[in-house]
Design an enzyme around this catalytic site. Structure first.
Site, PDB file in Angstrom:
ATOM      1  N   HIS A 231      -1.579  14.896   8.624  1.00 52.76           N
ATOM      2  CA  HIS A 231      -1.808  14.012   7.480  1.00 52.76           C
ATOM      3  C   HIS A 231      -2.105  12.606   7.991  1.00 52.76           C
ATOM      4  CE1 HIS A 231      -1.260  11.823   3.761  1.00 52.76           C
ATOM      5  NE2 HIS A 231      -1.412  12.987   3.136  1.00 52.76           N
TER       6      HIS A 231
ATOM      7  N   GLU B 185      -1.170   9.836   7.013  1.00 48.73           N
ATOM      8  CA  GLU B 185       0.004   8.953   7.088  1.00 48.73           C
ATOM      9  C   GLU B 185       0.766   9.185   8.384  1.00 48.73           C
ATOM     10  OE1 GLU B 185       1.547  10.085   3.284  1.00 48.73           O
ATOM     11  OE2 GLU B 185      -0.118   9.028   2.316  1.00 48.73           O
TER      12      GLU B 185
ATOM     13  N   SER C 123      -6.013  11.023  -4.757  1.00 45.37           N
ATOM     14  CA  SER C 123      -6.069  10.672  -6.176  1.00 45.37           C
ATOM     15  C   SER C 123      -6.652  11.792  -7.035  1.00 45.37           C
ATOM     16  CB  SER C 123      -6.855   9.368  -6.376  1.00 45.37           C
ATOM     17  OG  SER C 123      -6.215   8.327  -5.667  1.00 45.37           O
TER      18      SER C 123
ATOM     19  N   LYS D 196       5.579  14.246  -0.100  1.00 42.10           N
ATOM     20  CA  LYS D 196       5.796  13.080   0.784  1.00 42.10           C
ATOM     21  C   LYS D 196       7.286  12.708   0.773  1.00 42.10           C
ATOM     22  CE  LYS D 196       1.035  11.771   0.136  1.00 42.10           C
ATOM     23  NZ  LYS D 196       0.037  10.752  -0.017  1.00 42.10           N
TER      24      LYS D 196
ATOM     25  N   GLY E 292      -3.657   7.835  -2.746  1.00 44.95           N
ATOM     26  CA  GLY E 292      -2.712   6.992  -3.489  1.00 44.95           C
ATOM     27  C   GLY E 292      -3.333   5.709  -4.018  1.00 44.95           C
TER      28      GLY E 292
HETATM   29  P1  13P Z   1      -2.510  11.236  -3.761  1.00 46.72           P
HETATM   30  O1  13P Z   1      -2.833  12.480  -4.553  1.00 46.72           O
HETATM   31  O2  13P Z   1      -1.245  10.585  -4.210  1.00 46.72           O
HETATM   32  O3  13P Z   1      -3.671  10.315  -3.640  1.00 46.72           O
HETATM   33  O4  13P Z   1      -2.182  11.733  -2.249  1.00 46.72           O
HETATM   34  C1  13P Z   1      -3.048  12.579  -1.612  1.00 46.72           C
HETATM   35  C2  13P Z   1      -2.381  13.062  -0.368  1.00 46.72           C
HETATM   36  O5  13P Z   1      -2.163  12.311   0.551  1.00 46.72           O
HETATM   37  C3  13P Z   1      -1.970  14.463  -0.341  1.00 46.72           C
HETATM   38  O6  13P Z   1      -1.586  14.843   0.930  1.00 46.72           O
END
Ligand code: 13P
Length: 709
Positions: free
Chosen positions: A553, A555, A671, A468, A631
Site C-alpha cells: 500500500h 501508505e 475515493s 487502515k 482519501g
Molecule cells: P479511500 O477509499 O479512503 O480513498 O482509500 C483508498 C485506499 O487507500 C484503499 O486501500
C-alpha cells in the site's frame, strides 16, 4: 492450527450448522413479524382512508380529551386524518414488499412505540371508549387495543433489529414504482371517499340496514345501569342519598352525580330520533313505520353545510313532493342556522332535529341524502353525487326498493383489487421474471462450457475494504458482523473481502462466515519469524483464519519506507503461507502530472511481483491506487482508470501471457464510493475496488458492493 476447525474461518462444521439453523429461525421469525405488522398496518390504514371524516371525528375526540380544542371539522384535523391513514397504509405496503428495509422498519417501530404509549393512556384514563384503530370496521376495547399494540410493537422491534433479513418481493430498481403508486392510491382513495361517501360503510346506517331492528334490545339483554347520588344538606350537615332513601323536605338539595354501574347491552342504533321544528313533535316512530319513501337531507351542522348543490337537492325535493313522498331536513343546528339555510337555498322542506353525532354517523357528507322506506336504508348519496330523479338507475331503485348496485360491496372489492392489488401483483411478477431471467443469464455465463465457447473473461469481481488504522476491536467486530449478516441475507454479485488491523483478525474470523465475507490483513512482516519486536508474520496472519493480505500500500511505501525489495519478500512469505495477496501500485500526483504513471506502475510490478512463477502470480490481485486519489475525495475518472488498468493488463500479458492477464483481477482504489463505483466498475478492465474510508460503514460499503448488481 486448531484441530477439527475449518481452515478458512476457524469454525467447526457443527458450529456452522448451528449458526445456519439459528439464522434460518431468525429469518422465519423476522419475516413472520414483518407480515403481521404489514397486514395490520395495511388494513387499519385502508379502513381509515376510506372514511376520512370518521377518522377526523376520532382525532377531534382525542384532541378534546387532552384539551387541545380544535374547531370541529377543522382542516387541520382532516389533513391529519388523511396523512395518518396514508402513512399507516404506506408503511404496511413498504414492509410487505421489504422496501427501504432499514429506514421503514425503524419508522414503523417508532410509530408503534408512540401508538402503544397512547393506548396505554387510553387504557388507564379511558378518555375515549373506542380507540378507532380500525375505523368503524372493527371495534375493540381499550384493553384489547393495548394488547394488540404490545404484540405489534414487539414484532416491529424484532423487524427493526434484523431488517435485512426481510425477504424482498421486488428489486431495488423498481421500488420507486411501488412507493409512488401506493402513496398516490391511498391519498386518492381518501380524496374520493371524502368527495363521495366511504367506499365501504361499516356503520349501523349502511344501505340495507333496518333502523328499527338496529334499535331493538335482544330478548334477555339488559341495558346499561346508572346510579344517581344526591348530596343534601340539613343544619350544616351534608349527606349523600340515593333514590331509595331520598330524605324528606327538611333537607336541601345541593348537588347530584350519576355514574354508570353496569355496561349492559347498547343496541347499534340507540339515539335515532326526529323532533320536528318548530312544533317539537317527535315523529321518529311514524317516520320509521312509513310505507312510502322518505328522503332525509342530513346535515349535522347546517351552518357548515355545502350549499353548492342546492339545485340538485331542490330537484329531488320536487320529485318527492310530486310523487307523494316525504322530504325532511335533519340537523342538530339551531333555528337560526335553519332559516339561514332556507334563505340561501330557498328550501321549502320541513326540518327535524336529531342528535349531531347520530347524523354524523348516518352519513359522511354535509349535507348528504338518505332514502328510507319502512325504517330501511334504501339509498345514501353525498351532496356531490346526488341522484338524477330522471335517470333509469334511480327509477329502478324506486321501483324495486332495493340497492341499485352502486353500493354493492363485492363490486367495490373488485374495484380495489383492479386498481391496487392487480397492478402491484403484475409489477412484482414482471420484476421477479426479470430477476429470474438474469439469474439464468448469470448461471449460463458461469457455465464453463459457455465460457470456453465465448472466451469470456473469468476473473473475479471483488470489492475489498481496507480499514487502515480505524475502529477499535469492538467496533470492528460489530461492523464485520453487520456486513456478514447483510451479505448472508442478500448475496452479493462479487467476492467481498475485509482487510482489518492485526488485532481484529482472530475475533473477526470467529464472527463471520468466510464463504460470504472473506478476511485479510493490511500488512505482514518481511521476515519469517524471530526477534522482530512488534512485527506480525504471514504465518501468524494465516493462523487467525485470514485468507488475504494487502502488500505494498502506498501508505506503507511512503510512511514506513517499504522498498520494492522488502515488498518482494513479503509477497513471497505471504504466498508461502497460503495467503492471497492484494498488491497495491499507483503513482503520486507529481508523477501523474509528469505523465509517468505507466512507467511507475510497471516498475512497481517488476520490482515486487514479476519475479513470481505463473502459478504464484495467479494468486495475486492487483490494486491500482493513484496516491493523489487516496482519501482526498478526488477520484480518477472512469476513463483515466480504465486506461491505466488496460495498460496494467497489457504488461501482465507481456510477462505471463494473455490468459493470465485475462484472469487477473485489477481493482481500483482511491475515493471510491457508492456514487462513483457503478461508473468505474462498468469499465471492462476494472474488476472491483479497494475501498478505504467508505469501508468503515456497512451501508456505504454495501452501496459499493451493490454497484455490481
Ligand atoms: P479511500 O477509499 O479512503 O480513498 O482509500 C483508498 C485506499 O487507500 C484503499 O486501500
Amino acid at each position: 492450527m486448531n484441530e477439527g476447525k475449518n481452515e478458512t474461518n476457524g469454525r467447526t462444521a457443527e458450529e456452522t450448522v448451528v449458526s445456519r439453523t439459528t439464522l434460518f429461525v431468525q429469518h422465519a421469525i423476522v419475516n413472520l413479524c414483518r407480515l403481521v405488522v404489514a397486514v395490520t398496518f395495511i388494513v387499519s390504514g385502508f379502513v381509515k382512508a376510506i372514511d376520512p371524516l370518521g377518522t377526523q371525528y376520532k382525532i377531534e375526540d382525542y384532541a378534546a380529551a387532552v384539551g387541545i380544542m380544535q374547531p370541529a371539522g377543522s382542516l387541520a384535523t382532516l389533513g391529519l386524518s388523511v396523512a395518518l391513514s396514508a402513512v399507516e397504509f404506506s408503511l404496511g405496503v413498504l414492509l410487505l414488499f421489504a422496501i427501504h428495509r432499514r429506514v421503514v422498519s425503524r419508522i414503523t417501530a417508532v410509530f408503534m412505540a408512540i401508538m402503544t404509549i397512547i393506548t396505554l393512556w387510553l387504557w388507564i384514563a379511558e378518555p375515549v371508549k373506542d380507540c378507532g384503530c380500525f375505523g368503524d370496521a372493527i371495534h375493540i376495547s381499550n384493553a384489547q387495543t393495548l394488547m394488540k399494540n404490545i404484540v405489534l410493537l414487539a414484532s416491529a422491534v424484532i423487524v427493526a433489529w434484523r431488517p435485512l433479513q426481510m425477504v424482498r418481493f421486488i428489486s431495488r430498481s423498481n421500488q420507486w414504482i411501488v412507493i409512488n403508486y401506493t402513496v398516490l392510491f391511498i391519498v386518492g382513495v381518501s380524496i374520493y371517499c371524502l368527495y363521495m361517501l366511504p367506499l365501504f360503510d361499516f356503520r349501523p346506517y349502511h344501505i340495507g340496514a333496518d333502523i328499527k331492528k338496529g334499535m331493538e334490545m335482544p330478548p334477555g339483554e339488559k341495558g346499561p345501569e346508572f346510579e344517581t347520588t344526591f348530596i343534601m344538606e340539613k343544619d350544616g350537615e351534608r349527606r349523600e342519598f340515593s333514590l331509595d332513601n331520598y330524605p324528606d323536605s327538611t333537607w336541601t338539595f345541593i348537588d347530584s352525580k350519576t355514574v354508570q354501574v353496569s355496561e349492559g347491552y347498547v343496541p347499534p342504533i340507540h339515539d335515532f330520533s326526529v323532533v320536528m321544528q318548530p312544533d317539537g313533535v317527535d315523529v321518529t316512530e311514524d317516520l320509521l313505520a312509513n310505507k312510502d319513501y322518505t328522503f332525509l337531507l342530513v346535515s349535522p351542522q347546517l351552518e357548515k353545510a355545502d350549499d353548492s348543490n342546492f339545485g340538485d337537492i331542490d330537484r329531488i325535493y320536487e320529485y318527492a313532493t310530486g310523487n307523494g313522498m316525504n322530504f325532511i331536513g335533519l340537523t342538530a343546528s339551531s333555528d337560526e342556522a335553519i332559516s339561514r339555510w332556507r334563505d340561501i337555498t330557498g328550501a321549502e322542506y320541513d326540518f327535524g332535529i336529531t342528535d349531531g353525532t347520530t347524523l354524523k354517523t348516518m352519513i359522511r357528507s354535509n349535507p348528504g341524502l338518505f332514502l328510507l322506506k319502512e325504517g330501511r336504508v334504501i339509498g345514501k348519496w353525498s351532496h356531490n353525487d346526488l341522484p338524477d330523479p330522471a335517470s333509469q338507475e334511480f327509477k329502478a331503485l324506486i321501483k324495486n326498493g332495493i340497492d341499485n348496485g352502486n353500493f354493492d360491496t363485492a363490486k367495490k372489492v373488485v374495484k380495489v383489487v383492479i386498481w391496487f392489488v392487480i397492478p402491484l401483483f403484475l409489477l412484482t411478477l414482471a420484476d421477479r421474471l426479470w430477476a429470474w431471467s438474469s439469474i439464468v443469464r448469470n448461471t449460463r455465463k458461469k457455465n464453463k462450457l459457455y465460457k470456453l465457447l465465448k472466451k469470456k473473461k473469468m476473473r473475479k469481481k471483488i470489492v475489498a475494504g481496507n480499514w487502515k488504522m480505524n475502529l477499535n476491536l469492538q467496533e470492528g467486530v460489530a461492523l464485520a458482523k453487520e456486513l456478514n449478516e447483510a451479505l448472508t441475507a442478500e448475496k452479493p454479485n462479487c467476492d467481498v473481502i475485509i482487510c482489518t488491523p492485526f488485532i481484529h483478525l482472530a475475533s473477526v474470523a470467529q464472527a463471520i462466515d468466510q464463504n460470504v465475507l472473506a478476511l485479510g490483513a493490511e500488512n505482514c512482516a518481511d521476515k519469517e519469524k524471530g526477534a522482530y519486536t512488534g512485527e506480525v508474520s504471514a504465518e501468524m496472519v494465516k493462523s487467525t483464519g485470514a485468507q488475504y493480505v494487502i502488500i505494498g500500500h502506498s501508505e506503507r511505501r511512503s510512511y514506513y519506507a517499504e522498498t520494492p525489495e522488502i515488498l518482494k519478500e513479503k509477497v513471497l512469505l505471504a504466498l508461502k503461507n497460503g495467503l492471497k495477496v492484494i498488491f497495491c501500485i499507483g503513482e503520486s500526483l507529481e508523477e501523474r502530472e509528469a505523465n509517468k504513471q505507466n512507467e511507475v506502475v510497471k516498475a512497481e510490478l517488476e520490482g515486487s511481483v514479476f519475479n513470481l512463477s505463473e502459478e504464484d502470480f495467479r494468486k495475486i490481485i492487483i490494486a491500482y491506487e493513484p496516491i493523489w486519489a487516496i482519501g482526498t475525495g478526488k477520484t480518477a475518472t472512469s476513463d483515466q482508470a480504465e486506461e491505466i488498468h488496460a495498460y496494467i493488463r497489457s504488461i501482465i500479458a507481456e510477462k505471463y501471457g494473455k490468459a493470465v492477464a485475462e484472469d487477473t483481477s485489477i481493482l481500483y482504489g482511491g475515493s471510491c464510493k457508492a456514487s462513483n463505483a457503478p461508473e468505474l466498475f462498468a469499465k471492462p478492465d476494472i474488476d472491483g475496488g479497494l475501498i478505504g474510508g467508505a469501508a468503515l460503514k456497512a451501508a456505504d460499503f454495501r452501496g459499493i458492493i451493490d454497484a455490481w448488481k
